[in-house]
Write an enzyme that holds these catalytic residues in place. Structure first.
Site, PDB file in Angstrom:
ATOM      1  CG  ASN A  93       0.555   1.145  17.510  1.00 13.50           C
ATOM      2  OD1 ASN A  93       0.553   2.177  18.175  1.00 13.50           O
ATOM      3  ND2 ASN A  93       1.247   0.069  17.861  1.00 13.50           N
ATOM      4  CG  HIS A 123      -9.306  14.913  -3.583  1.00 15.10           C
ATOM      5  ND1 HIS A 123     -10.502  15.583  -3.609  1.00 15.10           N
ATOM      6  CD2 HIS A 123      -9.103  14.565  -2.288  1.00 15.10           C
ATOM      7  CE1 HIS A 123     -10.992  15.667  -2.393  1.00 15.10           C
ATOM      8  NE2 HIS A 123     -10.160  15.047  -1.567  1.00 15.10           N
ATOM      9  CB  SER A 174       8.791   0.554   8.188  1.00 12.26           C
ATOM     10  OG  SER A 174       8.481  -0.189   9.326  1.00 12.26           O
ATOM     11  CB  THR A 179       1.196   1.537  -6.465  1.00 13.58           C
ATOM     12  OG1 THR A 179       2.335   0.801  -6.939  1.00 13.58           O
ATOM     13  CG2 THR A 179       1.668   2.762  -5.689  1.00 13.58           C
ATOM     14  CE  LYS A 180       2.296  -1.560 -11.217  1.00 14.89           C
ATOM     15  NZ  LYS A 180       3.342  -1.912 -12.210  1.00 14.89           N
ATOM     16  CE  LYS A 197      12.807 -14.573   3.936  1.00 15.71           C
ATOM     17  NZ  LYS A 197      13.366 -14.441   5.301  1.00 15.71           N
TER      18      LYS A 197
END
Length: 205
Positions: A93, A123, A174, A179-180, A197
């Site tokens: 999108n 960075h 959303s 991070t894993k 779930k």
């Protein structure tokens, strides 16, 4: 009589517009020198593509407006070998940003909503030494690639950070920050994203 003429004019206008759209897409496709690209390519307006020679895109790729996708080959004195690989039947999108210095893969049949950020690098590090350097001057560091497997659905506003694999058929809710690793057949949500779930198939139930 007038009604028929009007219908024919409208039909002709639609034909010309569609023909123009196809020619424009073809011209854009030729102008952007990807490493490889499949059939049925569509890209919306106001896109920014950095170093497309490091990008491979499969068949039936569709992305709406304001895509920003960058394979960063060089930053300051560092040289990288980035690879961005996008499979078949991928729909993206608006307002998606993908940045790569290492490797980012998006599998077949993936759906990405709007305002998504995917990056395989940061960075600088969190060291005291790097804190003495302005953030935009710190070296780019990748902890590992981002791999998104087949049939993944990524919701609105999601961020996917370095060294992450998202398994097949999973859904990222959303505004999650991944991070894993997320296993296959899961729904993940939250900051940081956690499994909320597990999707069970008919064969497993």
């Amino acid at each position: 009589m007038l009604s028929t003429l009007k219908d024919r004019i409208i039909e002709r206008l639609f034909f010309l517009l569609e023909n123009y759209r196809k020619k424009k897409i073809y011209a854009d496709k030729k102008a952007i020198q990807f490493k490889s690209i499949g059939e049925n390519f569509f890209i919306g307006k106001d896109y920014r593509i950095g170093n497309p020679q490091f990008m491979q895109i499969g068949n039936n790729f569709s992305v709406l407006d304001r895509l920003r996708i960058e394979a960063i080959e060089k930053f300051q004195n560092e040289v990288f070998s980035p690879k961005i690989i996008i499979g078949n039947n991928v729909n993206i999108n608006n307002d998606v940003h993908i940045g790569c210095i290492n490797r980012i893969e998006i599998g077949d049949n993936c759906l990405l909503a709007s305002r998504i950020y995917i990056s395989d690098h940061n960075h600088g590090s969190f060291s005291k030494e790097d804190l003495k350097i302005a953030p935009n001057k710190r070296p780019l560091i990748s902890k590992g690639p981002v791999i998104i497997k087949n049939n993944v659905w990524i919701g609105e506003g999601v961020a996917i950070l370095p060294n992450v694999t998202i398994g097949e058929n999973s859904i990222i809710a959303s505004n999650a920050v991944v991070t894993k690793d997320i296993p296959a057949n899961c729904v993940a949500a939250g900051v940081p994203a956690k499994i909320i779930k597990r999707i069970v198939s008919d064969e497993q139930s």
